[in-house]
Scaffold this active site. Sequence first.
Site, PDB file in Angstrom:
ATOM      1  N   GLU A  42      -1.465   7.589  -7.169  1.00  0.00           N
ATOM      2  CA  GLU A  42      -0.933   6.438  -7.921  1.00  0.00           C
ATOM      3  C   GLU A  42      -2.095   5.562  -8.400  1.00  0.00           C
ATOM      4  OE1 GLU A  42       1.781   3.126  -6.369  1.00  0.00           O
ATOM      5  OE2 GLU A  42       3.252   4.496  -7.168  1.00  0.00           O
ATOM      6  N   LYS A  58      11.865   4.885 -14.070  1.00  0.00           N
ATOM      7  CA  LYS A  58      12.748   3.818 -13.558  1.00  0.00           C
ATOM      8  C   LYS A  58      13.685   3.347 -14.666  1.00  0.00           C
ATOM      9  CE  LYS A  58       9.566   1.559 -10.266  1.00  0.00           C
ATOM     10  NZ  LYS A  58       8.807   0.356 -10.005  1.00  0.00           N
ATOM     11  N   GLY A  64       0.742  -2.646  -3.619  1.00  0.00           N
ATOM     12  CA  GLY A  64       1.701  -2.034  -2.694  1.00  0.00           C
ATOM     13  C   GLY A  64       1.066  -0.976  -1.801  1.00  0.00           C
ATOM     14  N   ARG A  65       0.274  -0.089  -2.393  1.00  0.00           N
ATOM     15  CA  ARG A  65      -0.293   1.022  -1.605  1.00  0.00           C
ATOM     16  C   ARG A  65      -1.507   0.598  -0.780  1.00  0.00           C
ATOM     17  NH1 ARG A  65      -0.368   1.560  -6.928  1.00  0.00           N
ATOM     18  NH2 ARG A  65      -2.327   1.676  -8.083  1.00  0.00           N
ATOM     19  N   HIS A  82      -0.604  28.473   9.347  1.00  0.00           N
ATOM     20  CA  HIS A  82       0.444  29.496   9.383  1.00  0.00           C
ATOM     21  C   HIS A  82       1.391  29.349   8.200  1.00  0.00           C
ATOM     22  CE1 HIS A  82      -0.913  30.785  13.330  1.00  0.00           C
ATOM     23  NE2 HIS A  82      -1.211  29.505  13.499  1.00  0.00           N
ATOM     24  N   GLU A 124      15.897   1.204  -4.957  1.00  0.00           N
ATOM     25  CA  GLU A 124      16.162   1.990  -3.742  1.00  0.00           C
ATOM     26  C   GLU A 124      16.224   1.071  -2.522  1.00  0.00           C
ATOM     27  OE1 GLU A 124      13.831   2.642  -6.030  1.00  0.00           O
ATOM     28  OE2 GLU A 124      13.483   4.811  -6.244  1.00  0.00           O
ATOM     29  N   LYS A 182       7.453  -5.653  -1.987  1.00  0.00           N
ATOM     30  CA  LYS A 182       6.570  -6.635  -2.615  1.00  0.00           C
ATOM     31  C   LYS A 182       7.347  -7.429  -3.680  1.00  0.00           C
ATOM     32  CE  LYS A 182       2.389  -6.908  -5.378  1.00  0.00           C
ATOM     33  NZ  LYS A 182       1.187  -6.266  -5.867  1.00  0.00           N
TER      34      LYS A 182
END
Length: 533
Positions: free
Chosen positions: A338, A498, A252-253, A369, A200, A194
């Site tokens: 978030e 950050k 973003g999400r 399990h 990263e 965005k």
Amino acid sequence: MGGLTSHWDALAARFGATADRSILSLFDEAGRAEAFSAQTGDMLFDYSKTNIDAETRAALIALLDAADVAGKRAQMFAGAPINDTEGRAVLHTALRNLDGGPVLVDGVDVMPGVLDTLTRMRSFAQDIRESEITDVVNIGIGGSDLGPAMAVDALAPYHDGPRCHFVSNVDGAHIADTLRGLDARRTLVIVASKTFTTIETMTNARTAKAWMQAHGGEPQAQFAALSTSEEKTRAFGIPAERVFGFEDWVGGRYSVWGPIGLSLMIAIGPKGFDAFLRGGQAMDRHFQAADWSENVPAMLALVGIWHAQVCGHASRAVLPYDQRLARLPDYLQQLEMESNGKGVQMDGSPVAVSSGPIVWGAAGTNGQHAFYQLIHQGTRVVPCEFMVAAEGHEAELAHHHRLLIANCLAQSEALMRGRSLDEARGKMADAGFTGDELERQAQHRVFEGNRPSTTLVYPKLDPFTLGQIVALYEHRVFVEGVVLGINSYDQWGVELGKELATSLQPVIEGSAPASTKDESTAALVGFIRRHSA
Ligand code: F6P
């Protein structure tokens, strides 16, 4: 929150009055399963295996009304700047508003721009699907990764386009393992960010560009960008015709519905992607129109509030009995945590109750399990959200699907019923135990029971249904955020780490002294520097 105090008090009183009651006993009244479930289209949300009764539900709905969720909902859909720490509208719903009319932001209709970008995406996706491209690598992180990565896995039976890969982690292992074996001349790299500044993503994008150049590909022709920043995509060298933009009113999400979903569109084709959007739109319409007690997102939110803020359960488990939804818990972790993992209300005052809960989970039956032991017999109560399709895609393996459903339903039944000490004693006696040893062994086999769960059943995991599921959880987050007084659409909590990573980079490289750091951090840097080449 002040205005909600009496409602929280009323709910606390309901909790006090009912905490010791068995959920199973609520079924003495016939018709509970129907009365405590909500439906939209062919999707059923059953919350009857919780301790919520009619009085509690009424108190929860009164909380929604007191928080003016309906008013805030209208504001959101109308493009008001409800993300008020950033002064932005929240309009991911516009991205799926395929034939819903104008949506105004500051008096300007955003729909022509949305539909124009969608048309460009369709034509680009179709060209890629018909080209020599065999592999698509989406480079992005957080909302620019989790949505498309989850959806591409979820809709595997609908893939008829190139293979899709997702690189998110700045750990070089991720991109190295992904690019190894790919043909740089037949790979499309999509840089999804965005802001187009995320360290990263930009680091991985530069590495992918160098790899393509070194292996005979042409980044000029084989890179696309998904971003709100035209200027930065241009500076990176991606031609405008392969840049798909969106506006800052898409968080973003919440962005899988627009350009960030391009890899999904390439994988399943524009028609499949349209069906995904239509599923989201159908959920929007249901959320806007249905009465609260029939409203699936609202009831999912209220059950969540009951368990987290009223009963005090710190986490909730999302348990899709659907292997292709294995990444849904990761996706929901970002969406929910978030969004609602915040300690202050809109006006800056502290949140009066606990913030959104810890969300975790894994696909069933695998989780059974692994961690279900704690869910059944641990001392903490973990409300569980089961999900299962009525039908699988593998018609020839229908017996697998029946077994999957049996396991899903067995878990919620076991959580509710439990096993009493007497029943455990009976089992031990049958197994030949006697006396003290029978007593000791029986204790280990007791299941307290009375543990709440909900179950979402959908017909089949197709693009439309996935759209419904994702929009359902988005609206659940919205409702919970409004009730908590939280701004669900900013994420200031990710900033400090950050900033410190940026200041640590030169320390790790040795170009800045570690002495500015605390003793622990300095010692860790020293140890790492002594042990790296
Ligand atoms: O660091 C958090 C975050 O801002 C998320 O909210 C977002 O989805 C992610 O980073 C990626 O951001 P971008 O799409 O701008 O690269």
